[in-house]
Design an enzyme around this catalytic site. Structure first.
Site, short mmCIF file in Angstrom:
data_model
loop_
_atom_site.label_atom_id
_atom_site.label_comp_id
_atom_site.label_asym_id
_atom_site.label_seq_id
_atom_site.Cartn_x
_atom_site.Cartn_y
_atom_site.Cartn_z
N CYS A 64 -14.93 -17.23 12.48
CA CYS A 64 -15.03 -17.09 13.94
C CYS A 64 -16.10 -16.09 14.32
O CYS A 64 -16.21 -15.71 15.47
CB CYS A 64 -13.69 -16.68 14.51
N CYS A 67 -16.07 -11.40 11.56
CA CYS A 67 -16.46 -10.51 10.46
C CYS A 67 -17.79 -9.84 10.76
O CYS A 67 -17.96 -8.65 10.49
CB CYS A 67 -16.52 -11.28 9.15
N CYS A 167 -11.06 -15.64 5.30
CA CYS A 167 -11.54 -17.03 5.16
C CYS A 167 -12.43 -17.17 3.93
O CYS A 167 -12.27 -18.10 3.14
CB CYS A 167 -12.33 -17.44 6.41
N CYS A 205 -8.63 -10.19 8.66
CA CYS A 205 -9.01 -11.21 9.65
C CYS A 205 -9.05 -10.56 11.03
O CYS A 205 -8.16 -10.75 11.83
CB CYS A 205 -8.02 -12.36 9.59
N HIS A 242 3.88 -0.73 3.93
CA HIS A 242 5.24 -0.27 4.24
C HIS A 242 5.56 1.06 3.55
O HIS A 242 6.10 1.98 4.17
CB HIS A 242 6.23 -1.36 3.82
N CYS A 245 3.81 3.77 5.48
CA CYS A 245 3.79 3.69 6.94
C CYS A 245 4.40 4.92 7.60
O CYS A 245 5.44 5.42 7.16
CB CYS A 245 4.57 2.44 7.38
N CYS A 266 10.64 1.21 13.96
CA CYS A 266 9.99 0.41 12.92
C CYS A 266 9.95 -1.04 13.39
O CYS A 266 10.84 -1.51 14.09
CB CYS A 266 10.79 0.55 11.63
N CYS A 272 7.24 -7.53 11.18
CA CYS A 272 6.21 -6.78 10.44
C CYS A 272 6.16 -7.21 8.96
O CYS A 272 7.19 -7.26 8.28
CB CYS A 272 6.48 -5.29 10.52
N CYS A 281 -4.76 0.44 6.18
CA CYS A 281 -4.77 0.52 7.65
C CYS A 281 -3.91 1.67 8.16
O CYS A 281 -4.22 2.27 9.19
CB CYS A 281 -4.26 -0.78 8.26
N CYS A 293 -2.33 -1.96 13.99
CA CYS A 293 -1.47 -3.07 14.41
C CYS A 293 -0.04 -2.66 14.73
O CYS A 293 0.52 -3.10 15.73
CB CYS A 293 -1.49 -4.16 13.36
N CYS A 299 2.23 -5.72 11.63
CA CYS A 299 1.26 -6.13 10.61
C CYS A 299 1.54 -7.61 10.34
O CYS A 299 2.69 -7.99 10.07
CB CYS A 299 1.44 -5.31 9.33
N CYS A 302 -2.75 -9.78 7.28
CA CYS A 302 -4.02 -10.53 7.36
C CYS A 302 -4.90 -10.40 6.13
O CYS A 302 -5.87 -11.14 6.01
CB CYS A 302 -4.77 -10.15 8.63
#
Ligand code: FSX
Ligand code: SF4
Ligand code: SF4
Length: 318
Positions: A64, A67, A167, A205, A242, A245, A266, A272, A281, A293, A299, A302
């Site tokens: 798309c 990236c 992808c 993604c 996790h 987190c 949570c 999630c 992340c 996210c 999450c 992705c």
């Protein structure tokens, strides 16, 4: 290797940012998360040693363009510095000035001239059905050239390939249920075609800009990074979301959000996928370190090979 003077005029333009100010930019972020303590030193070292700019051919298939957009969001170091000081971007359909046959001929010429000494960045999946006709990259002499044609031709000549985005890495969204195009990730494509060029997967993604820039610089400075069983650099994808987190204590106490608009708890009960997802992340965060996210949603896994089918439905517990 060609020296800079022989590179196309567009590549020779200077950014007006001195090496000193670039170093200041990257060192300035070393204390924060930025490109992280791991990668900044490699980048600084590369620049101090006067890294020779490395030819990169950026091929876009079934994606798309998120990236490319995520890379253009790289703030530390700024994208202009990466493009003009670290790599020599010889082909990218979104940002290159040349077009048509001239661009296609340059693509093949660079691959031939720098055999074994250039990298391909692949963005988007490779559609192998119907002889590759679902993705035409360009034409030479009125002959359509598919992504499959290009990857077969230049893939074996490259020193390395970075498969950017889920992808390109694993097929991602184009390879989800209902895939009629034969959307395939680069590693699977190379395996089917017997192409031995090493591939580094940078899924997501889209992927975080630090993951792209950091992996690229690592590749140029030190070679292929340590990869996990899914072909991802452990530098960025070695930790479970996790387990690390900031909401883990809430999870342990059974304090779970019931709705997306209930930000405190949570996110397990609203789908999630942190427990089955490996990426940094949770500490790197997104949007220049502003949020990530699970702050506002969940999450969705992705960066995982099974995304999106394997992590759907996104808002229901696994
Ligand atoms: Fe895929 Fe790239 Fe997802 Fe999009 O082009 S990884 S669909 S965010 O951006 O390929
Ligand atoms: Fe785990 Fe997600 Fe809950 Fe964080 S929000 S503790 S990653 S389930
Ligand atoms: Fe992808 Fe999960 Fe990271 Fe969000 S938190 S970017 S869904 S891996």
């Amino acid at each position: 290797m060609k020296d800079e003077q022989q590179l196309p005029e567009a590549q020779q333009k200077k950014t007006g940012v001195s090496r000193r100010s670039f170093l200041k930019t990257v060192t300035g972020t070393a204390a924060g998360i930025g490109i992280s303590q791991m990668v900044n030193p490699a980048l600084i070292l590369a620049l101090e040693k006067g890294l020779t700019r490395h030819p990169v051919l950026w091929i876009q298939g079934q994606g798309c363009t998120g990236c490319s957009v995520t890379l253009l969001n790289s703030t530390s170091p700024p994208i202009a510095d990466i493009l003009l000081k670290v790599i020599s971007l010889q082909f990218n359909p979104t940002v290159m000035a040349s077009e048509g046959e001239m661009a296609m001929e340059n693509l093949y010429a660079v691959a031939e001239e720098y055999k074994g000494r250039f990298s391909i960045v692949v963005e988007g999946a490779i559609p192998v059905a119907e002889d590759g006709k679902y993705c035409i990259i360009g034409e030479i002499g009125h002959k359509e050239i598919t992504m499959v044609d290009i990857m077969k031709e230049i893939g074996p000549k490259a020193g390395s390939v970075l498969a950017i985005g889920t992808c390109a890495a694993y097929g991602g969204i184009p390879a989800a249920k209902g895939n009629v195009t034969g959307a395939t990730g680069v590693m699977d494509f190379f395996q089917a075609e017997g192409i031995k060029t090493p591939v580094v997967n940078i899924p997501g993604c889209p992927p975080h800009p630090d993951w792209i820039v950091g992996s690229l610089v690592y590749l140029l400075e030190k070679g292929i990074p340590e990869l996990d069983e899914s072909g991802r650099p452990t530098l960025f994808f070695g930790e479970n979301i996790h387990d690390n987190c900031p909401k883990l204590a809430l999870y342990d106490n059974g304090e779970l959000s019931a709705t997306l608009s209930d930000p405190k708890g949570c996110r397990m009960d609203i789908g999630c996928k942190g427990p089955t997802t490996y990426a940094d992340c949770y500490k790197r965060k997104w949007n220049g370190g502003v949020n990530w996210c699970v702050d506002n949603a969940v999450c969705i896994g992705c960066v995982e090979p099974g995304f999106p089918d394997g992590t759907s439905p996104f808002y229901e517990p696994a």
